[in-house]
Design a protein around this motif. Structure first.
Motif, PDB file in Angstrom:
ATOM      1  N   GLU A  24       0.552  -0.955   0.428  1.00 42.37           N
ATOM      2  CA  GLU A  24       0.009  -0.197  -0.361  1.00 42.37           C
ATOM      3  C   GLU A  24       1.084   1.078  -0.213  1.00 42.37           C
ATOM      4  OE1 GLU A  24      -3.248  -0.014   3.107  1.00 42.37           O
ATOM      5  OE2 GLU A  24      -2.758  -2.125   2.694  1.00 42.37           O
ATOM      6  N   ILE A  25       1.897   1.045   0.773  1.00 40.34           N
ATOM      7  CA  ILE A  25       2.670   2.888   0.559  1.00 40.34           C
ATOM      8  C   ILE A  25       3.275   2.520  -0.899  1.00 40.34           C
ATOM      9  CG2 ILE A  25       5.322   3.188   1.499  1.00 40.34           C
ATOM     10  CD1 ILE A  25       4.218   1.268   4.019  1.00 40.34           C
ATOM     11  N   LEU A  26       3.748   1.281  -1.145  1.00 41.40           N
ATOM     12  CA  LEU A  26       4.272   1.687  -2.400  1.00 41.40           C
ATOM     13  C   LEU A  26       3.140   2.025  -3.715  1.00 41.40           C
ATOM     14  CD1 LEU A  26       6.360  -1.834  -3.339  1.00 41.40           C
ATOM     15  CD2 LEU A  26       7.289   0.425  -3.099  1.00 41.40           C
ATOM     16  N   ASP A  27       2.230   1.566  -3.762  1.00 43.08           N
ATOM     17  CA  ASP A  27       0.550   2.548  -4.028  1.00 43.08           C
ATOM     18  C   ASP A  27       0.787   4.090  -4.279  1.00 43.08           C
ATOM     19  OD1 ASP A  27      -1.153   1.495  -6.301  1.00 43.08           O
ATOM     20  OD2 ASP A  27      -2.438   2.532  -4.339  1.00 43.08           O
ATOM     21  N   ASP A  66      14.612   4.573  -1.010  1.00 43.19           N
ATOM     22  CA  ASP A  66      14.427   3.392  -0.465  1.00 43.19           C
ATOM     23  C   ASP A  66      12.701   2.803  -0.927  1.00 43.19           C
ATOM     24  OD1 ASP A  66      16.901   2.426   0.665  1.00 43.19           O
ATOM     25  OD2 ASP A  66      15.695   2.909   2.330  1.00 43.19           O
ATOM     26  N   ILE A  67      12.069   3.959  -0.865  1.00 42.81           N
ATOM     27  CA  ILE A  67      10.996   3.044  -1.563  1.00 42.81           C
ATOM     28  C   ILE A  67      11.091   4.024  -2.863  1.00 42.81           C
ATOM     29  CG2 ILE A  67       8.355   4.476  -1.914  1.00 42.81           C
ATOM     30  CD1 ILE A  67       8.776   5.417   1.018  1.00 42.81           C
ATOM     31  N   LEU A  68      11.327   5.155  -3.839  1.00 39.53           N
ATOM     32  CA  LEU A  68      11.434   5.079  -5.781  1.00 39.53           C
ATOM     33  C   LEU A  68      13.121   4.161  -5.596  1.00 39.53           C
ATOM     34  CD1 LEU A  68      11.438   6.766  -7.804  1.00 39.53           C
ATOM     35  CD2 LEU A  68      13.759   7.980  -7.098  1.00 39.53           C
ATOM     36  N   GLY A  69      13.253   3.122  -5.325  1.00 35.45           N
ATOM     37  CA  GLY A  69      14.610   2.268  -5.765  1.00 35.45           C
ATOM     38  C   GLY A  69      13.514   0.827  -5.997  1.00 35.45           C
TER      39      GLY A  69
END
Length: 223
Positions: A24-27, A66-69
């Motif tokens: 959900e965080i990635l979305d 880290d999320i972008l990666g």
């Protein structure tokens, strides 16, 4: 009541797609990065979009980078795994044209059908830094596999440069779908059209119906 891990428990069921809080965080980050921009999106705004405390987000990702990666790597992994499988087939299984067409169509479909147009993040200056070395290496491997598959289409005795090889041309056409989608011009047929164009420009227009059929069989089998 459901819990998102350490931090504030949720008062309602999650509304974003994803089997886990991390998904959900990635979305949420994908939406904000592609609509508001990476630099202007804070970890707080991502947490708010999910409905968790900022501390809960840091339980899954230490930094915004880290999320972008993770998002960048997700744009190439499916296409890379499929290209590896096609490249590993014995020579007798599938003509060269159908192999390249299958990889281009599969890869292009991933770019066109993803929930968010994450390919536009490739153009971020941050995406070129060493901290995203794994994504850069995976994308380069995918490009090299396109080149390897395209090299089989080159006439015997010729030595086309990497930059002008059929495989590299196909790779560039597929990645052009990112900008097509950003301009609101992508259609359900766009991925197929890009794959077709690569083979047509290689002089295989007459063989295209058979190439399409053989490529579709490879996708059904390996995809």
């Amino acid at each position: 009541m459901t819990s998102a891990g350490p931090g504030r428990p949720r008062s309602q069921e999650p509304s974003r797609p994803g089997a886990t809080a991390r998904d959900e965080i990635l979305d949420a980050a994908a939406e904000l990065f592609t609509t508001q921009g990476f630099a202007t999106t804070s970890t707080r705004s991502i947490a708010d979009a999910v409905g968790v405390r900022q501390s809960s987000l840091y339980h899954h990702f230490k930094t915004k980078d880290d999320i972008l990666g993770d998002l960048l790597e997700g744009t190439v992994l499916a296409g890379l795994e499929f290209a590896r499988a096609v490249a590993a087939l014995p020579p007798a299984e599938g003509e060269a044209g159908s192999r390249l067409h299958a990889v281009a169509l599969y890869d292009g479909t991933q770019l066109c059908s993803a929930r968010w147009n994450l390919g536009i993040l490739y153009h971020l200056p941050e995406a070129r830094s060493g901290r995203f070395a794994r994504f850069l290496a995976d994308r380069q491997e995918l490009r090299n596999l396109y080149r390897e598959l395209g090299a089989a289409l080159s006439p015997a005795g010729t030595a086309a440069s990497w930059q002008s090889s059929p495989g590299d041309l196909a790779f560039r056409l597929v990645e052009s779908l990112i900008n097509l989608r950003a301009d609101g011009m992508a259609t359900p047929e766009s991925a197929l059209q890009a794959a077709d164009a690569g083979l047509i420009l290689c002089g295989l227009a007459a063989e295209l119906p058979a190439i399409r059929e053989q490529g579709a069989a490879l996708i059904a089998r390996l995809g």
